[in-house]
Design a protein around this motif. Structure first.
Motif, PDB file in Angstrom:
ATOM      1  N   LYS A 110     -17.226 -20.526 -19.042  1.00  0.00           N
ATOM      2  CA  LYS A 110     -16.389 -20.353 -20.221  1.00  0.00           C
ATOM      3  C   LYS A 110     -15.531 -19.095 -20.099  1.00  0.00           C
ATOM      4  O   LYS A 110     -14.377 -19.081 -20.516  1.00  0.00           O
ATOM      5  CB  LYS A 110     -17.245 -20.272 -21.486  1.00  0.00           C
ATOM      6  CG  LYS A 110     -16.416 -20.172 -22.766  1.00  0.00           C
ATOM      7  CD  LYS A 110     -17.273 -20.068 -23.996  1.00  0.00           C
ATOM      8  CE  LYS A 110     -16.415 -20.067 -25.270  1.00  0.00           C
ATOM      9  NZ  LYS A 110     -15.434 -18.949 -25.268  1.00  0.00           N
ATOM     10  N   ASP A 156     -11.492 -19.030 -20.303  1.00  0.00           N
ATOM     11  CA  ASP A 156     -10.740 -18.227 -21.269  1.00  0.00           C
ATOM     12  C   ASP A 156      -9.686 -17.376 -20.561  1.00  0.00           C
ATOM     13  O   ASP A 156      -8.545 -17.246 -21.039  1.00  0.00           O
ATOM     14  CB  ASP A 156     -11.684 -17.327 -22.061  1.00  0.00           C
ATOM     15  CG  ASP A 156     -12.570 -18.115 -23.019  1.00  0.00           C
ATOM     16  OD1 ASP A 156     -12.241 -19.284 -23.299  1.00  0.00           O
ATOM     17  OD2 ASP A 156     -13.587 -17.560 -23.476  1.00  0.00           O
ATOM     18  N   ASP A 204     -19.500 -29.251 -21.225  1.00  0.00           N
ATOM     19  CA  ASP A 204     -19.760 -28.056 -22.016  1.00  0.00           C
ATOM     20  C   ASP A 204     -18.465 -27.275 -22.186  1.00  0.00           C
ATOM     21  O   ASP A 204     -17.377 -27.793 -21.917  1.00  0.00           O
ATOM     22  CB  ASP A 204     -20.843 -27.187 -21.358  1.00  0.00           C
ATOM     23  CG  ASP A 204     -20.513 -26.817 -19.925  1.00  0.00           C
ATOM     24  OD1 ASP A 204     -19.307 -26.732 -19.578  1.00  0.00           O
ATOM     25  OD2 ASP A 204     -21.445 -26.611 -19.128  1.00  0.00           O
ATOM     26  N   ASP A 205     -18.576 -26.021 -22.609  1.00  0.00           N
ATOM     27  CA  ASP A 205     -17.387 -25.214 -22.874  1.00  0.00           C
ATOM     28  C   ASP A 205     -16.567 -24.946 -21.615  1.00  0.00           C
ATOM     29  O   ASP A 205     -15.380 -24.599 -21.697  1.00  0.00           O
ATOM     30  CB  ASP A 205     -17.784 -23.874 -23.500  1.00  0.00           C
ATOM     31  CG  ASP A 205     -18.299 -24.028 -24.920  1.00  0.00           C
ATOM     32  OD1 ASP A 205     -17.982 -25.061 -25.543  1.00  0.00           O
ATOM     33  OD2 ASP A 205     -19.012 -23.133 -25.404  1.00  0.00           O
TER      34      ASP A 205
END
Length: 216
Positions: A156, A160, A206-207
């Motif tokens: 993640k 980002d 998932d993220d």
């Protein structure tokens, strides 16, 4: 597809391939060693023959080659993209183990039961006939052969960071990314895998993204 503007990059066009290579090398580069390690940990195969499907500039194949003694085929249907792959492979001194190869996931240029592991990051979003592609993967993998295919970002935190960089390059990045991801979901993949004759698989979402692990 990755790019510096809101248009879809044509990887068969020299300019489009150059744009794709630039983004892969200067924005997405940190994810490849992470994904390579994740693939090796999940598949537990460290020798034999591996194919990187839709390899682009072959950064994933290169990352995995540095971790193993396997022989790799970096397969892509785009000649300009393969030209970039050759450059990166030669720069890393891996020409003896990472072999660029022109080919299409829907008609893989390998004999039956000949490949130990198949990997791919990002290309599954653009497969025109996913059941046919998974059927080809099943055909060429050896018994107990494995595959790690998806569109994740490694973590993640990396996702980002990459998204922030891509927003600076492309004001429509979030919108375009969402449109691409809307074409790819776990249920669609389950159907494609089953239609392709594959029964042993696990889909992780998932993220950080979505991955398909399968075993023949």
């Amino acid at each position: 597809m990755m790019g510096g503007n809101s248009k879809t990059i044509d990887r068969n066009d020299p300019e489009g391939a150059a744009n794709f290579n630039d983004v892969a090398c200067n924005v997405f580069a940190p994810i490849y060693p992470v994904i390579a390690e994740q693939a090796m940990r999940r598949c537990e195969i460290h020798e034999g023959v591996c194919v990187d499907l839709g390899c682009g500039p072959a950064l994933l194949a290169i990352a995995m080659a540095k971790m193993t003694d396997m022989t790799f085929f970096a397969l892509d249907h785009s000649p300009p993209m393969l030209a970039f792959a050759v450059r990166h492979i030669e720069k890393e001194g891996l020409s003896n183990r990472v072999i660029p190869l022109a080919g299409d996931v829907h008609h893989l240029p390998f004999s039956d039961n000949s490949i130990d592991i198949m990997i791919s990051r990002g290309s599954v979003l653009f497969w025109e006939d996913k059941p046919a592609a998974f059927g080809e993967i099943k055909r060429v993998l050896k018994k107990k052969g494995k595959s790690y295919i998806g569109c994740g970002m490694g973590s993640k935190e990396l996702k980002d960071e990459i998204f922030e960089k891509m927003r600076q390059r492309d004001k429509n990045w979030d919108k375009n990314h969402q449109q691409r991801r809307s074409k790819q979901n776990a249920e669609e993949l389950k159907q494609a895998l089953t239609q392709g004759g594959i029964t042993q698989f696990d889909i992780q979402e998932d993220d950080a993204g979505l991955w398909v692990y399968l075993e023949i």
